[in-house]
Design an enzyme around this catalytic site. Structure first.
Site, short mmCIF file in Angstrom:
data_model
loop_
_atom_site.label_atom_id
_atom_site.label_comp_id
_atom_site.label_asym_id
_atom_site.label_seq_id
_atom_site.Cartn_x
_atom_site.Cartn_y
_atom_site.Cartn_z
N ASP A 110 0.81 -1.21 0.00
CA ASP A 110 0.00 0.00 0.00
C ASP A 110 0.85 1.27 0.00
OD1 ASP A 110 -2.33 1.58 0.28
OD2 ASP A 110 -2.13 1.56 2.47
N ASN A 140 6.98 -7.14 7.18
CA ASN A 140 5.71 -6.54 7.57
C ASN A 140 4.54 -7.34 7.03
OD1 ASN A 140 4.04 -4.14 8.54
ND2 ASN A 140 3.43 -4.23 6.39
N GLU A 141 3.69 -7.78 7.92
CA GLU A 141 2.39 -8.35 7.61
C GLU A 141 2.37 -9.49 6.61
OE1 GLU A 141 -0.54 -5.37 6.65
OE2 GLU A 141 -0.71 -4.85 8.76
N ASN A 167 -0.19 -4.90 13.97
CA ASN A 167 -0.94 -3.83 13.31
C ASN A 167 -2.44 -4.14 13.46
OD1 ASN A 167 1.59 -3.05 12.50
ND2 ASN A 167 1.37 -3.75 10.38
N TYR A 211 -6.57 -2.70 13.03
CA TYR A 211 -7.47 -1.70 12.46
C TYR A 211 -8.92 -1.91 12.89
CZ TYR A 211 -3.54 0.08 9.82
OH TYR A 211 -2.34 0.65 9.49
N TYR A 223 -10.94 -1.08 9.18
CA TYR A 223 -11.21 -2.09 8.14
C TYR A 223 -12.26 -3.10 8.59
CZ TYR A 223 -7.27 -0.22 5.55
OH TYR A 223 -6.42 0.61 4.86
N GLU A 283 0.89 -0.38 14.18
CA GLU A 283 0.08 0.40 13.24
C GLU A 283 -1.33 0.40 13.78
OE1 GLU A 283 -0.18 -0.77 9.09
OE2 GLU A 283 1.98 -1.03 8.97
N TRP A 295 -0.53 4.87 12.60
CA TRP A 295 -0.31 4.80 11.16
C TRP A 295 -1.07 5.93 10.52
CZ3 TRP A 295 3.13 2.31 8.40
CH2 TRP A 295 2.98 2.29 7.00
N LYS A 321 -4.22 8.27 6.16
CA LYS A 321 -4.20 8.02 7.60
C LYS A 321 -3.16 8.87 8.32
CE LYS A 321 -6.01 3.34 7.26
NZ LYS A 321 -5.74 3.04 5.84
C1 GCB Z 1 -1.28 -2.06 6.84
C2 GCB Z 1 0.02 -1.99 6.11
C3 GCB Z 1 0.33 -0.59 5.61
C4 GCB Z 1 -0.94 0.04 5.05
C5 GCB Z 1 -1.95 0.14 6.17
C6 GCB Z 1 -3.29 0.76 5.71
O1 GCB Z 1 -1.54 -2.93 7.58
O2 GCB Z 1 1.10 -2.47 6.87
O3 GCB Z 1 1.33 -0.68 4.63
O4 GCB Z 1 -0.71 1.29 4.47
O5 GCB Z 1 -2.23 -1.13 6.65
O6 GCB Z 1 -3.47 1.96 5.82
O7 GCB Z 1 -4.13 0.03 5.22
#
Ligand code: GCB
Length: 581
Positions: free
Chosen positions: A171, A400-401, A456, A458, A462, A493, A538, A557
């Site tokens: 991303d 990462n992830e 991370n 959300y 999400y 994040e 993030w 973000k």
């Molecule tokens: C994540 C990723 C990051 C993205 C972020 C997002 O988990 O590590 O690269 O930019 O989410 O904003 O979706």
């Protein structure tokens, strides 16, 4: 091979090759001007600059000064994304894979002092299953619904593939080109090739020096304090330096005290800044110099208008001063090693770094079948060699992830050797982590085995979108689970896309009020747990991504806009983090 950061001093010289070079897409007849260093992608409003996947060519004339006769002359690239082929007068002199680490080529016998030649650099921006970061091959892009199965869509996708459309599996915009400085460097022929420093709080500094070229004499090392006084000396290629009453390198708001190791080898001299600090994980605590350290600071990207991912010293300075303004003390180099100048600045400014390799986009479980582990380990080792002496670097992130929960055992088998390799490669043996995505944390095996757990999350963005009460419930429930793992945890994040200037009396998604409410809710959950030793929102600033239905002009973000104006959430964290150390 990774080499020392170029230096100008009484015996070493550099010549910066930044400027306007010639540029063209492979196959074009016409050359056009382009600025170096910078990503090329935003330098012209042209579809190909933004979207074309393939090889571009850079060209310029170079001359080795005749005053450099008798020196070892190299051409050093700090970073060409994602791979480079370098030619002089049409003859290949170097190839390099990977866009975020330096490489150099010795010009002895290729271009002698007083001679000129035409330098061309072919930069390849294609990403796929054998590059880091990963590009998609056939599957859907990271953000974009490709409606799999619809015949017309499937047919159109085939067409896209034929046109060489190349999409990131990550991303952030796939910025590429000669993004970091290019220099000619001159050193004595018998030269200092590498320096390793391992400091201890008692003032002992173990050191190791590697030299190159013909035997050049004795190695001597002197440590200078910040005022330039010699405070320790030693002789030989390795040994121990002893500094009386050492001043420690402390993270901001402490004093990031720096010493300089002046290494003298025959005619050569190199001055390596370093700090005395120790890093250790003890139970659920992260100790810097024996004191518990709490990470608070947003993750970053190398990203800005015009330069793209290109080095911009003024931007780096502005960003670090905004970290101070935020009362932040750290960032993670999401999702690749940054330009060396940033680490040098953070050494001086006391901002702590979690240093990450470009292993991003490995979210599909099939990646365990790709032949990537060897290259991945090499990039990891090279990053550690490059950054090992920086006091600001306190932890390595090996990726990462990735997908770690579909086949937890395969994930463990892939990532554990990399974790071990990072420990082996680091003379200071810093903690190592792998950043986990929002997944079945109860199935995953590898994330929980790291020295520090970075996750991370959300909730409220999400998933459970717009419902912060539900998000709070979920976050608390997950933290209950982590509590039982007895590891230090950092929320590495968490965030909400926010359009600067969009407001609502009710905090609804995309408003500045929602971003603040989201962070207030998360802070509430984090503050309840002692084992949570860090929060990394993030992201620091809005940043460019590839196009997609979930990205309106990039990822929003940021606590700041892309041009570094604070949103309400930046003011929120500035208050929250004041006095938090
Ligand atoms: C994540 C990723 C990051 C993205 C972020 C997002 O988990 O590590 O690269 O930019 O989410 O904003 O979706």
């Amino acid at each position: 091979m990774i080499t020392l950061y170029p230096q100008d001093n009484a015996v070493r010289m550099t010549c910066d090759l930044g400027g306007i070079w010639d540029f063209r897409f492979r196959g074009d007849d016409r050359w056009q001007p382009i600025a170096v260093p910078a990503s090329y992608n935003d330098q012209k409003p042209d579809y190909r600059f933004r979207n074309e996947a393939g090889i571009v060519e850079y060209r310029r004339k170079i001359t080795v000064p005749s005053a450099w006769a008798g020196r070892r002359v190299c051409l050093r690239f700090d970073g060409v994304a994602h791979s480079a082929r370098v030619c002089l007068d049409g003859k290949e002199i170097a190839v390099h894979r990977g866009g975020f680490l330096p490489f150099e080529v010795e010009l002895d016998g290729i271009l002698n002092p007083g001679e000129s030649g035409i330098l061309t650099v072919e930069a390849d921006n294609r990403i796929n299953h054998s590059t880091l970061p990963i590009g998609t091959e056939g599957e859907v892009a990271f953000f974009g619904s490709d409606n799999p199965g619809i015949p017309a869509v499937e047919a159109a996708k085939k067409q896209q593939e034929n046109r060489g459309i190349n999409r990131p599996a990550f991303d952030f915009f796939n910025y590429t080109g000669i993004q970091r400085p290019v220099r000619l460097t001159a050193t004595p022929r018998s030269y200092i090739r590498d320096i390793t420093l391992v400091p201890s709080l008692n003032g002992e500094v173990r050191y190791g020096i590697v030299t190159g070229g013909a035997e050049g004499g004795d190695v001597r090392i002197e440590v200078l304090d910040a005022e330039g006084n010699t405070v320790a000396t030693a002789e030989g290629t390795d040994g121990v330096l002893r500094i009386e009453q050492p001043k420690l390198w402390e993270p901001w708001p402490g004093t990031p005290y720096l010493y300089t190791a002046r290494v003298i080898y025959g005619e050569d001299v190199y001055e390596q800044p370093f700090g005395i600090r120790e890093v250790r994980v003890e139970g659920t605590r992260f100790l810097i110099n024996g004191k518990p350290f709490r990470f608070h600071g947003p993750c970053k990207h190398e990203d800005s208008p015009f330069h793209g991912r290109g080095l911009d010293l003024c931007l780096n300075m502005t960003d670090i001063n905004l970290y101070h303004w935020l009362n932040a003390n750290c960032f993670r180099t999401s999702h690749y090693p940054y330009a060396e100048e940033m680490y040098r600045l953070c050494d001086r400014e006391g901002i702590v770094i979690v240093d990450e390799v470009p292993a991003v986009g490995m979210w599909a479980d099939e990646h365990y079948g790709w032949d990537l582990a060897g290259y991945h380990e090499q990039v990891l080792r090279d990053m550690i060699i490059r950054d090992k002496n920086h006091p600001c670097v306190v932890m390595w992130s090996i990726g990462n992830e990735p997908d770690t929960d579909t086949y937890p055992d395969k994930a463990y088998a892939y990532w554990k050797p990399l974790y071990d390799a990072a420990h082996r490669a680091d003379p200071q043996d810093r903690p190592v982590t792998l950043v986990g995505c929002q997944n079945r944390y109860d199935r995953d095996q590898i994330i929980r085995s790291m020295d520090v757990v970075l996750i991370n999350r959300y909730y409220g963005w999400y998933n459970l979108s717009g419902d912060l009460d539900a998000a709070r419930y979920a976050m608390r429930m997950e933290l209950d689970w982590w509590e039982g793992r007895n590891k230090p945890v950092i929320l590495s994040e968490y965030g909400a896309d926010t359009i600067a200037g969009l407001h609502g009396a009710e905090p609804e998604m995309f408003t500045e009020e929602y971003q603040v409410a989201f962070y207030e809710m998360m802070s509430e959950c984090l503050d309840e747990r002692e084992f949570v030793i860090g929060e990394m929102p993030w992201n620091f600033a809005d940043f460019a991504t590839c196009q997609g239905p979930m990205r309106a002009g990039g990822n929003r973000k940021g606590l700041f806009t892309r041009d570094r104006r604070p949103k309400m959430a930046a003011h929120y964290f500035r208050k929250r983090w004041a006095g938090m150390e």
